[in-house]
Design a protein around this motif. Structure first.
Motif, PDB file in Angstrom:
ATOM      1  N   GLY A 300       0.785  -1.235   0.000  1.00  0.00           N
ATOM      2  CA  GLY A 300       0.000   0.000   0.000  1.00  0.00           C
ATOM      3  C   GLY A 300       0.811   1.276   0.000  1.00  0.00           C
ATOM      4  N   THR A 301       2.145   1.164  -0.113  1.00  0.00           N
ATOM      5  CA  THR A 301       2.983   2.367  -0.167  1.00  0.00           C
ATOM      6  C   THR A 301       2.654   3.189  -1.400  1.00  0.00           C
ATOM      7  OG1 THR A 301       4.786   1.306   1.050  1.00  0.00           O
ATOM      8  CG2 THR A 301       5.358   3.205  -0.305  1.00  0.00           C
ATOM      9  N   LEU A 302       2.477   2.521  -2.538  1.00  0.00           N
ATOM     10  CA  LEU A 302       2.133   3.208  -3.782  1.00  0.00           C
ATOM     11  C   LEU A 302       0.623   3.333  -3.886  1.00  0.00           C
ATOM     12  CD1 LEU A 302       4.573   1.426  -6.270  1.00  0.00           C
ATOM     13  CD2 LEU A 302       4.838   3.683  -5.216  1.00  0.00           C
ATOM     14  N   ARG A 303       0.160   4.558  -4.040  1.00  0.00           N
ATOM     15  CA  ARG A 303      -1.269   4.827  -4.146  1.00  0.00           C
ATOM     16  C   ARG A 303      -1.560   5.454  -5.517  1.00  0.00           C
ATOM     17  NH1 ARG A 303      -3.748   4.493   0.708  1.00  0.00           N
ATOM     18  NH2 ARG A 303      -5.439   5.870   0.070  1.00  0.00           N
ATOM     19  N   THR A 304      -2.740   5.201  -6.008  1.00  0.00           N
ATOM     20  CA  THR A 304      -3.116   5.694  -7.329  1.00  0.00           C
ATOM     21  C   THR A 304      -2.857   7.192  -7.446  1.00  0.00           C
ATOM     22  OG1 THR A 304      -4.834   4.009  -7.482  1.00  0.00           O
ATOM     23  CG2 THR A 304      -4.978   5.857  -9.008  1.00  0.00           C
ATOM     24  N   GLY A 305      -2.142   7.577  -8.499  1.00  0.00           N
ATOM     25  CA  GLY A 305      -1.841   8.974  -8.743  1.00  0.00           C
ATOM     26  C   GLY A 305      -0.518   9.445  -8.178  1.00  0.00           C
ATOM     27  N   ASP A 306       0.121   8.641  -7.335  1.00  0.00           N
ATOM     28  CA  ASP A 306       1.430   9.028  -6.791  1.00  0.00           C
ATOM     29  C   ASP A 306       2.433   9.238  -7.919  1.00  0.00           C
ATOM     30  OD1 ASP A 306       0.545   8.923  -4.202  1.00  0.00           O
ATOM     31  OD2 ASP A 306       1.639   7.095  -3.650  1.00  0.00           O
ATOM     32  N   ARG A 307       3.305  10.224  -7.728  1.00  0.00           N
ATOM     33  CA  ARG A 307       4.359  10.492  -8.698  1.00  0.00           C
ATOM     34  C   ARG A 307       5.589   9.677  -8.310  1.00  0.00           C
ATOM     35  NH1 ARG A 307       4.029  16.558 -11.053  1.00  0.00           N
ATOM     36  NH2 ARG A 307       1.793  16.886 -10.803  1.00  0.00           N
ATOM     37  N   VAL A 308       6.006   8.803  -9.217  1.00  0.00           N
ATOM     38  CA  VAL A 308       7.086   7.865  -8.949  1.00  0.00           C
ATOM     39  C   VAL A 308       8.230   8.135  -9.927  1.00  0.00           C
ATOM     40  CG1 VAL A 308       7.710   5.434  -8.720  1.00  0.00           C
ATOM     41  CG2 VAL A 308       5.355   6.168  -8.252  1.00  0.00           C
ATOM     42  N   LEU A 309       9.439   8.158  -9.402  1.00  0.00           N
ATOM     43  CA  LEU A 309      10.630   8.380 -10.216  1.00  0.00           C
ATOM     44  C   LEU A 309      11.488   7.117 -10.165  1.00  0.00           C
ATOM     45  CD1 LEU A 309      12.712  10.134 -11.754  1.00  0.00           C
ATOM     46  CD2 LEU A 309      13.473  11.024  -9.532  1.00  0.00           C
ATOM     47  N   LEU A 310      11.728   6.505 -11.333  1.00  0.00           N
ATOM     48  CA  LEU A 310      12.550   5.311 -11.433  1.00  0.00           C
ATOM     49  C   LEU A 310      13.913   5.682 -12.001  1.00  0.00           C
ATOM     50  CD1 LEU A 310      10.005   2.859 -13.155  1.00  0.00           C
ATOM     51  CD2 LEU A 310      10.163   3.479 -10.735  1.00  0.00           C
ATOM     52  N   THR A 311      14.989   5.129 -11.430  1.00  0.00           N
ATOM     53  CA  THR A 311      16.321   5.393 -11.964  1.00  0.00           C
ATOM     54  C   THR A 311      17.241   4.220 -11.661  1.00  0.00           C
ATOM     55  OG1 THR A 311      18.147   7.003 -12.060  1.00  0.00           O
ATOM     56  CG2 THR A 311      17.129   6.626  -9.901  1.00  0.00           C
ATOM     57  N   ALA A 312      18.169   3.948 -12.593  1.00  0.00           N
ATOM     58  CA  ALA A 312      19.061   2.797 -12.442  1.00  0.00           C
ATOM     59  C   ALA A 312      20.416   3.092 -13.059  1.00  0.00           C
ATOM     60  CB  ALA A 312      18.449   1.558 -13.089  1.00  0.00           C
ATOM     61  N   PHE A 313      21.410   2.348 -12.580  1.00  0.00           N
ATOM     62  CA  PHE A 313      22.786   2.456 -13.078  1.00  0.00           C
ATOM     63  C   PHE A 313      23.397   1.073 -13.024  1.00  0.00           C
ATOM     64  CE2 PHE A 313      27.341   2.789 -12.368  1.00  0.00           C
ATOM     65  CZ  PHE A 313      27.750   3.777 -13.242  1.00  0.00           C
ATOM     66  N   GLY A 314      24.149   0.696 -14.074  1.00  0.00           N
ATOM     67  CA  GLY A 314      24.760  -0.624 -14.064  1.00  0.00           C
ATOM     68  C   GLY A 314      25.859  -0.759 -15.085  1.00  0.00           C
ATOM     69  N   GLY A 315      26.242  -2.006 -15.338  1.00  0.00           N
ATOM     70  CA  GLY A 315      27.337  -2.290 -16.242  1.00  0.00           C
ATOM     71  C   GLY A 315      27.081  -1.774 -17.639  1.00  0.00           C
ATOM     72  N   GLY A 316      28.168  -1.514 -18.300  1.00  0.00           N
ATOM     73  CA  GLY A 316      28.101  -0.963 -19.662  1.00  0.00           C
ATOM     74  C   GLY A 316      29.152   0.107 -19.940  1.00  0.00           C
ATOM     75  N   ALA A 318      25.835   1.777 -18.163  1.00  0.00           N
ATOM     76  CA  ALA A 318      24.549   2.204 -18.714  1.00  0.00           C
ATOM     77  C   ALA A 318      23.664   2.706 -17.585  1.00  0.00           C
ATOM     78  CB  ALA A 318      23.868   1.049 -19.443  1.00  0.00           C
ATOM     79  N   TRP A 319      22.853   3.699 -17.895  1.00  0.00           N
ATOM     80  CA  TRP A 319      21.937   4.242 -16.895  1.00  0.00           C
ATOM     81  C   TRP A 319      20.635   4.657 -17.564  1.00  0.00           C
ATOM     82  CZ3 TRP A 319      26.670   6.516 -18.109  1.00  0.00           C
ATOM     83  CH2 TRP A 319      26.610   7.659 -18.915  1.00  0.00           C
ATOM     84  N   GLY A 320      19.619   4.856 -16.750  1.00  0.00           N
ATOM     85  CA  GLY A 320      18.338   5.273 -17.298  1.00  0.00           C
ATOM     86  C   GLY A 320      17.360   5.671 -16.212  1.00  0.00           C
ATOM     87  N   SER A 321      16.432   6.549 -16.570  1.00  0.00           N
ATOM     88  CA  SER A 321      15.412   7.029 -15.635  1.00  0.00           C
ATOM     89  C   SER A 321      14.116   7.286 -16.384  1.00  0.00           C
ATOM     90  CB  SER A 321      15.864   8.340 -14.955  1.00  0.00           C
ATOM     91  OG  SER A 321      17.087   8.191 -14.283  1.00  0.00           O
ATOM     92  N   VAL A 322      13.012   7.238 -15.635  1.00  0.00           N
ATOM     93  CA  VAL A 322      11.701   7.547 -16.210  1.00  0.00           C
ATOM     94  C   VAL A 322      10.751   7.902 -15.074  1.00  0.00           C
ATOM     95  CG1 VAL A 322      10.849   5.159 -16.113  1.00  0.00           C
ATOM     96  CG2 VAL A 322       9.918   6.746 -17.821  1.00  0.00           C
ATOM     97  N   THR A 323       9.767   8.730 -15.383  1.00  0.00           N
ATOM     98  CA  THR A 323       8.735   9.086 -14.415  1.00  0.00           C
ATOM     99  C   THR A 323       7.480   8.261 -14.668  1.00  0.00           C
ATOM    100  OG1 THR A 323       7.993  10.902 -15.835  1.00  0.00           O
ATOM    101  CG2 THR A 323       9.576  11.436 -14.086  1.00  0.00           C
ATOM    102  N   LEU A 324       6.654   8.153 -13.632  1.00  0.00           N
ATOM    103  CA  LEU A 324       5.459   7.315 -13.707  1.00  0.00           C
ATOM    104  C   LEU A 324       4.424   7.807 -12.716  1.00  0.00           C
ATOM    105  CD1 LEU A 324       3.901   4.601 -14.319  1.00  0.00           C
ATOM    106  CD2 LEU A 324       5.380   3.547 -12.591  1.00  0.00           C
ATOM    107  N   ARG A 325       3.181   7.956 -13.144  1.00  0.00           N
ATOM    108  CA  ARG A 325       2.047   8.199 -12.240  1.00  0.00           C
ATOM    109  C   ARG A 325       1.458   6.837 -11.915  1.00  0.00           C
ATOM    110  NH1 ARG A 325      -0.903  12.931 -10.710  1.00  0.00           N
ATOM    111  NH2 ARG A 325       0.306  14.753 -11.372  1.00  0.00           N
TER     112      ARG A 325
END
Length: 340
Positions: A300-316, A318-325
């Protein structure tokens, strides 16, 4: 404009839980040292006879069920530990999930693999190639760890997480925002398995046995991960038209609890906004972000409409990020479903 919208989620961990004490006994270490350095108290290892496809099928099936059906037009699997070097593992996973004939392929971006796979799935939808895409992150890192290497064998665990994307409308809950992706091949040797590829096989030199194991330059990777994820996350937030203070939840690659804490500080976010599950699962590589999302949805931590920021870093590197409601996922768990 067609948007890629998250509509289902699922995760799976192998049954075998490995507490710190089990590893400390053979590594001249201790539970206290491992917790202090990594924030990890246990992780899960695949049992003998298991392969990454088995984990991917379990997580993918749960995500499809969460999305209210068993159909998809494509399967994208992010993994560094495929069942075999050739062919890709995704077609086997698709067939075992009852999806024969669909497009299915692997993505190799190590710990950033899930974000890259999300971008690939979103691109398939935007191009009109698919209406529903199953995106899976799965790794069995225990299969490539040197059991005598204290610096890596206490960090990684095995697991799989997945989401279902569908074609939707811009602005609706669940929409994936603009992506920020990047790489730096100059750091390729910082996170690597030196032997087994064409470069080593055609070098004419016989590799040392240890070169078939995963290796990482931990100290240098630590600070590069914090700094690059911070820059990438900021770019994704800017492209989405958000402000960092608008972010309700930061979900970064679960590499190390200290990295998560430093990243939150670097972004000026309260550490409490960072979703973390590394204490119980360890670093599960490509599976870490979807597993963290699955747990946060279930509790229940994530609730409908919450603004979520995803980000990652790893071998390569390589890195990447994206936003999500965060969407309303009516699967009987977490926000949007009945109480458990």
């Amino acid at each position: 404009m067609v948007a890629a919208v998250v509509t289902g989620i699922g995760g799976w961990l192998p049954p075998r839980a490995v507490p710190n004490e089990e590893l400390a006994a053979r590594l001249d270490s201790s539970d206290a040292w491992i917790r202090r350095r990594t924030g990890i108290r246990r992780r899960h290892f695949a049992s003998e006879g298991m392969a990454v496809s088995d984990l991917a099928v379990e997580a993918g099936g749960r995500a499809l069920k969460s999305a209210g059906g068993c159909d998809a037009d494509a399967v994208v699997l992010a993994t560094t530990t495929p069942d075999r070097p050739c062919p890709a593992t995704a077609p086997d996973v698709a067939t075992r999930l009852g999806l024969p004939g669909v497009a299915a392929f692997d993505v190799a971006a190590v710990c950033s693999g899930f974000v890259y796979a999300l971008a690939t799935g979103a691109g398939l939808i935007a191009a009109g190639i698919a209406r529903r895409v199953l995106v899976i992150g799965a790794d069995v890192f225990s299969s490539i760890l040197d059991p005598a290497d204290r610096s890596t064998s206490v960090i990684f665990g095995d697991g799989a997480g997945a989401v279902v994307l569908r074609a939707g409308s811009a602005g609706e809950p669940g929409e994936l925002g603009p992506f920020d992706l990047g790489s730096d091949g100059g750091g390729a040797d910082l996170i690597t398995v030196p032997a087994g590829g064409s470069r080593q096989r055609l070098s004419g030199a016989e590799p040392a046995p240890g070169q078939y194991y995963f290796a990482m330059a931990g100290k240098e990777v630590f600070w590069r991960a914090v700094q690059q994820m911070a820059r990438s996350a900021q770019n994704a937030v800017d492209r989405a038209g958000w402000r960092l203070e608008d972010v309700d939840h930061l979900v970064c690659h679960q590499a190390n609890q200290r990295i998560t804490d430093h990243l939150a500080d670097e972004l000026g976010l309260p550490r409490a906004r960072a979703v973390t599950n590394i204490a119980d699962v360890g670093n599960t590589a490509a599976a870490s972000i979807p597993l963290a999302l699955d747990q946060a949805h279930a509790d229940g931590t994530l609730r409908t409409g919450d603004r979520v920021l995803l980000t990652a870093f790893g071998g390569g590197l390589a890195w990447g990020s994206v936003t999500l409601r965060w969407p309303a996922i009516d699967d009987g768990r977490g926000q949007g479903g009945p109480d458990e």
